[in-house]
Design a protein around this motif. Structure first.
Motif, PDB file in Angstrom:
ATOM      1  N   ARG A  38     -20.791   7.986 -21.411  1.00  0.00           N
ATOM      2  CA  ARG A  38     -22.068   8.981 -21.640  1.00  0.00           C
ATOM      3  C   ARG A  38     -22.210   9.619 -20.412  1.00  0.00           C
ATOM      4  O   ARG A  38     -22.056   8.978 -19.299  1.00  0.00           O
ATOM      5  CB  ARG A  38     -23.147   8.010 -21.888  1.00  0.00           C
ATOM      6  CG  ARG A  38     -23.144   7.357 -23.237  1.00  0.00           C
ATOM      7  CD  ARG A  38     -24.591   6.691 -23.681  1.00  0.00           C
ATOM      8  NE  ARG A  38     -24.641   6.382 -25.201  1.00  0.00           N
ATOM      9  CZ  ARG A  38     -24.162   5.308 -25.606  1.00  0.00           C
ATOM     10  NH1 ARG A  38     -23.638   4.449 -24.629  1.00  0.00           N
ATOM     11  NH2 ARG A  38     -24.146   5.084 -26.805  1.00  0.00           N
ATOM     12  N   GLU A  64     -20.858  20.706 -29.145  1.00  0.00           N
ATOM     13  CA  GLU A  64     -21.400  20.101 -30.082  1.00  0.00           C
ATOM     14  C   GLU A  64     -21.518  20.770 -31.441  1.00  0.00           C
ATOM     15  O   GLU A  64     -21.136  20.021 -32.493  1.00  0.00           O
ATOM     16  CB  GLU A  64     -23.201  20.186 -29.571  1.00  0.00           C
ATOM     17  CG  GLU A  64     -23.929  19.231 -30.646  1.00  0.00           C
ATOM     18  CD  GLU A  64     -25.384  19.308 -30.188  1.00  0.00           C
ATOM     19  OE1 GLU A  64     -26.210  18.366 -30.659  1.00  0.00           O
ATOM     20  OE2 GLU A  64     -25.847  19.989 -29.215  1.00  0.00           O
ATOM     21  N   GLY A  67     -18.362  19.789 -33.085  1.00  0.00           N
ATOM     22  CA  GLY A  67     -17.894  18.371 -33.533  1.00  0.00           C
ATOM     23  C   GLY A  67     -17.456  17.620 -32.514  1.00  0.00           C
ATOM     24  O   GLY A  67     -16.997  16.399 -32.843  1.00  0.00           O
ATOM     25  N   HIS A  70     -21.218  14.811 -28.677  1.00  0.00           N
ATOM     26  CA  HIS A  70     -22.465  14.440 -29.343  1.00  0.00           C
ATOM     27  C   HIS A  70     -23.582  14.549 -28.556  1.00  0.00           C
ATOM     28  O   HIS A  70     -23.476  13.904 -27.162  1.00  0.00           O
ATOM     29  CB  HIS A  70     -22.380  12.952 -29.831  1.00  0.00           C
ATOM     30  CG  HIS A  70     -23.678  12.398 -30.393  1.00  0.00           C
ATOM     31  ND1 HIS A  70     -24.368  12.554 -31.636  1.00  0.00           N
ATOM     32  CD2 HIS A  70     -24.589  11.579 -29.785  1.00  0.00           C
ATOM     33  CE1 HIS A  70     -25.523  11.904 -31.485  1.00  0.00           C
ATOM     34  NE2 HIS A  70     -25.484  11.196 -30.513  1.00  0.00           N
ATOM     35  N   GLU A  72     -27.429  13.208 -27.536  1.00  0.00           N
ATOM     36  CA  GLU A  72     -28.529  12.305 -27.754  1.00  0.00           C
ATOM     37  C   GLU A  72     -29.730  12.449 -26.990  1.00  0.00           C
ATOM     38  O   GLU A  72     -29.438  12.275 -25.664  1.00  0.00           O
ATOM     39  CB  GLU A  72     -28.009  10.969 -27.624  1.00  0.00           C
ATOM     40  CG  GLU A  72     -28.840   9.750 -28.367  1.00  0.00           C
ATOM     41  CD  GLU A  72     -28.414   8.333 -28.316  1.00  0.00           C
ATOM     42  OE1 GLU A  72     -28.939   7.500 -28.523  1.00  0.00           O
ATOM     43  OE2 GLU A  72     -27.025   8.270 -27.978  1.00  0.00           O
ATOM     44  N   TYR A  83     -24.844  13.100 -23.409  1.00  0.00           N
ATOM     45  CA  TYR A  83     -23.552  13.591 -23.970  1.00  0.00           C
ATOM     46  C   TYR A  83     -22.535  12.687 -23.974  1.00  0.00           C
ATOM     47  O   TYR A  83     -22.165  11.780 -23.088  1.00  0.00           O
ATOM     48  CB  TYR A  83     -23.150  14.954 -23.289  1.00  0.00           C
ATOM     49  CG  TYR A  83     -24.181  16.025 -23.287  1.00  0.00           C
ATOM     50  CD1 TYR A  83     -24.343  17.080 -24.176  1.00  0.00           C
ATOM     51  CD2 TYR A  83     -25.246  16.034 -22.046  1.00  0.00           C
ATOM     52  CE1 TYR A  83     -25.602  17.848 -24.370  1.00  0.00           C
ATOM     53  CE2 TYR A  83     -26.086  17.124 -22.501  1.00  0.00           C
ATOM     54  CZ  TYR A  83     -26.209  17.808 -23.336  1.00  0.00           C
ATOM     55  OH  TYR A  83     -27.215  18.954 -23.465  1.00  0.00           O
ATOM     56  N   SER A  84     -21.677  12.765 -25.192  1.00  0.00           N
ATOM     57  CA  SER A  84     -20.351  11.683 -25.172  1.00  0.00           C
ATOM     58  C   SER A  84     -19.664  12.369 -26.228  1.00  0.00           C
ATOM     59  O   SER A  84     -19.669  13.513 -26.740  1.00  0.00           O
ATOM     60  CB  SER A  84     -21.081  10.479 -25.751  1.00  0.00           C
ATOM     61  OG  SER A  84     -21.687  10.595 -27.163  1.00  0.00           O
ATOM     62  N   LEU A  85     -18.320  12.033 -26.126  1.00  0.00           N
ATOM     63  CA  LEU A  85     -17.413  12.671 -26.947  1.00  0.00           C
ATOM     64  C   LEU A  85     -17.417  12.032 -28.459  1.00  0.00           C
ATOM     65  O   LEU A  85     -17.769  10.670 -28.688  1.00  0.00           O
ATOM     66  CB  LEU A  85     -16.062  12.353 -26.500  1.00  0.00           C
ATOM     67  CG  LEU A  85     -15.556  12.910 -25.325  1.00  0.00           C
ATOM     68  CD1 LEU A  85     -14.123  12.569 -24.711  1.00  0.00           C
ATOM     69  CD2 LEU A  85     -15.545  14.427 -25.552  1.00  0.00           C
ATOM     70  N   THR A  86     -17.221  12.722 -29.423  1.00  0.00           N
ATOM     71  CA  THR A  86     -17.189  12.271 -30.762  1.00  0.00           C
ATOM     72  C   THR A  86     -15.716  11.696 -30.853  1.00  0.00           C
ATOM     73  O   THR A  86     -14.851  11.831 -30.203  1.00  0.00           O
ATOM     74  CB  THR A  86     -17.587  13.340 -32.005  1.00  0.00           C
ATOM     75  OG1 THR A  86     -16.551  14.521 -31.651  1.00  0.00           O
ATOM     76  CG2 THR A  86     -18.784  13.857 -31.659  1.00  0.00           C
ATOM     77  N   PRO A  87     -15.588  11.155 -32.009  1.00  0.00           N
ATOM     78  CA  PRO A  87     -14.051  10.526 -32.348  1.00  0.00           C
ATOM     79  C   PRO A  87     -13.147  11.880 -32.404  1.00  0.00           C
ATOM     80  O   PRO A  87     -12.152  11.763 -32.010  1.00  0.00           O
ATOM     81  CB  PRO A  87     -13.821   9.921 -33.623  1.00  0.00           C
ATOM     82  CG  PRO A  87     -15.730   9.363 -33.740  1.00  0.00           C
ATOM     83  CD  PRO A  87     -16.454  10.546 -33.253  1.00  0.00           C
ATOM     84  N   GLN A  90     -12.499  12.838 -29.026  1.00  0.00           N
ATOM     85  CA  GLN A  90     -11.556  11.867 -28.438  1.00  0.00           C
ATOM     86  C   GLN A  90      -9.968  12.215 -28.751  1.00  0.00           C
ATOM     87  O   GLN A  90      -9.226  12.172 -27.789  1.00  0.00           O
ATOM     88  CB  GLN A  90     -11.910  10.543 -28.802  1.00  0.00           C
ATOM     89  CG  GLN A  90     -13.088  10.005 -27.939  1.00  0.00           C
ATOM     90  CD  GLN A  90     -13.609   8.501 -28.608  1.00  0.00           C
ATOM     91  OE1 GLN A  90     -13.247   8.356 -29.837  1.00  0.00           O
ATOM     92  NE2 GLN A  90     -14.709   8.094 -28.080  1.00  0.00           N
TER      93      GLN A  90
END
Length: 112
Positions: A38, A64, A67, A70, A72, A83-87, A90
């Motif tokens: 994150r 974002e 897709g 992400h 939040e 912010y983070s990576l979605t699957p 990844q």
């Protein structure tokens, strides 16, 4: 799984992938999000030197929408956004790893 909806990205897998990472800072952002699960906006701005706040916001928004990332929002005062990576993001980073290895082997001096 979210797919890009950019014009011309539906005819070829390579074109679709390139449309997602098209942008001077996107690959650097993906790399930084891979290194830490994150990241806050200010962290990303510090970790990717040279990117303006406006461009950073726009490129994160595009990632974002595609897709890949992400976003939040934590309901705090002041608001905290992470912010983070979605699957999907990844998996994109995993694919980019091979491209980076190729570049290091074929384009960087003394890397053979």
């Amino acid at each position: 799984m979210a797919l890009t909806r950019r014009p011309g990205a539906d005819h070829c897998g390579i074109a679709a992938a390139m449309s997602v990472i098209d942008g001077k800072w996107k690959v650097s952002l993906l790399w930084e999000l891979e290194r830490s699960p994150r990241r806050r906006f200010g962290e990303l701005r510090r970790l990717v030197p040279g990117v303006s706040e406006k461009v950073l916001a726009a490129q994160l928004r595009e990632l974002e929408q595609d897709g890949i990332v992400h976003r939040e929002v934590h309901e705090e005062v002041p608001p905290r956004v992470e912010y983070s990576l979605t699957p999907v993001g990844q998996r994109l980073n995993a694919a980019l790893e091979s491209l980076g290895e190729w570049g290091a082997k074929h384009l960087l001096p003394d890397s053979a």
